[in-house]
Design an enzyme around this catalytic site. Sequence first.
Site, mmCIF file in Angstrom:
data_model
loop_
_atom_site.group_PDB
_atom_site.id
_atom_site.type_symbol
_atom_site.label_atom_id
_atom_site.label_comp_id
_atom_site.label_asym_id
_atom_site.label_seq_id
_atom_site.Cartn_x
_atom_site.Cartn_y
_atom_site.Cartn_z
ATOM 1 N N SER A 41 0.891 -1.359 -0.002
ATOM 2 C CA SER A 41 0.111 0.107 -0.011
ATOM 3 C C SER A 41 0.828 1.090 0.041
ATOM 4 O O SER A 41 0.505 2.384 0.548
ATOM 5 C CB SER A 41 -0.936 -0.114 1.261
ATOM 6 O OG SER A 41 -1.832 -1.105 1.335
ATOM 7 N N HIS A 84 13.856 -5.955 -17.140
ATOM 8 C CA HIS A 84 13.564 -4.583 -16.856
ATOM 9 C C HIS A 84 14.827 -4.002 -16.090
ATOM 10 O O HIS A 84 14.886 -3.971 -14.696
ATOM 11 C CB HIS A 84 12.341 -4.553 -15.777
ATOM 12 C CG HIS A 84 12.019 -3.153 -15.359
ATOM 13 N ND1 HIS A 84 11.671 -2.158 -16.335
ATOM 14 C CD2 HIS A 84 11.589 -2.645 -14.297
ATOM 15 C CE1 HIS A 84 11.359 -1.201 -15.551
ATOM 16 N NE2 HIS A 84 11.375 -1.604 -14.343
#
Length: 320
Positions: A11, A176
Amino acid sequence: MARKKIALIGSGMIGGTLAHMIGLKELGDVVLFDIEEGMPQGKALDIAESSPVDGFDVSLTGANVYEAIEGADVVIVTAGVARKPGMSRDDLLGINLKVMEQVGAGIKKYASSAFVICITNPLDAMVWALQKFSGLPKQKVVGMAGVLDSARFRYFLSKEFKVSVKDVTAFVLGGHGDSMVPLVRYSTVGGISLPDLVKMGWTTQEKIDQIIQRVRNGGAEIVGLLKTGSAFYAPAASAISMAEAYLKDIKRVVPVATYLSGEYGVKDTYVGVPVVLGAGGVERVIEIDLDKKERSAFEQSVNAVKKLCEACIAIAPCLK
């Protein structure tokens, strides 16, 4: 018909941005999960209180236990430590691998039918480990990197040519990281390839090379500017586009970190390649022709990913 359920594991800045975007698009009900008590609950409440202003109706809840993600249709994983100035994505491996083990166990127990999008770095190694820890089907576990790297490439090209981003298509292959492979030959502006635009005098090869380097350094550039965090708006938007393709069966052709079982000559490795993304998850891996230079760069990128996976196995032999 019941609304879809989307679980966000982590979060932080990306997690909160994801929750807000999901609400604005009304993609489904949201569960924000985090081990830090109060963090997911506070963000969920804050975003929910914006819903009357923005005019969306979804349920947003925060939780600190994995039971809350039970039955999720989509799980987006952002949990882990973010980069700080001077750090590479690879520096995060040891810490974030342990996080993936916990997250994988939670998904396996409570959301085994979900489509899982991993954002945690180092991305390709983390999504590889997450699939093994969770045991979910390989086509249902993907990594978000290519969409973001390609978006950066498209944005920088739009600025160079002074045209709308909507008219620029470009994509990036490989891992990535610093060895990612922005494909110039397959990138276009209004359907005109970059090599042709160089010939037409719209730009120079030197400027294209500078843009490619900026794409590779895209995340570090933002880390350096923020100083206390890493990118979150563009990564969140990229993951949302992938979740939307799955939930709405859009059949998007996008580059994602997906499991390769022989495609491009690569086996048992997650690496960024173009795929068709729909209700079945990764429904098709698209194998494009690579010239000698592109193939060499792609293989170098794959080898960098494999080394990270080997480092993961050294820490957690169960991944072998």
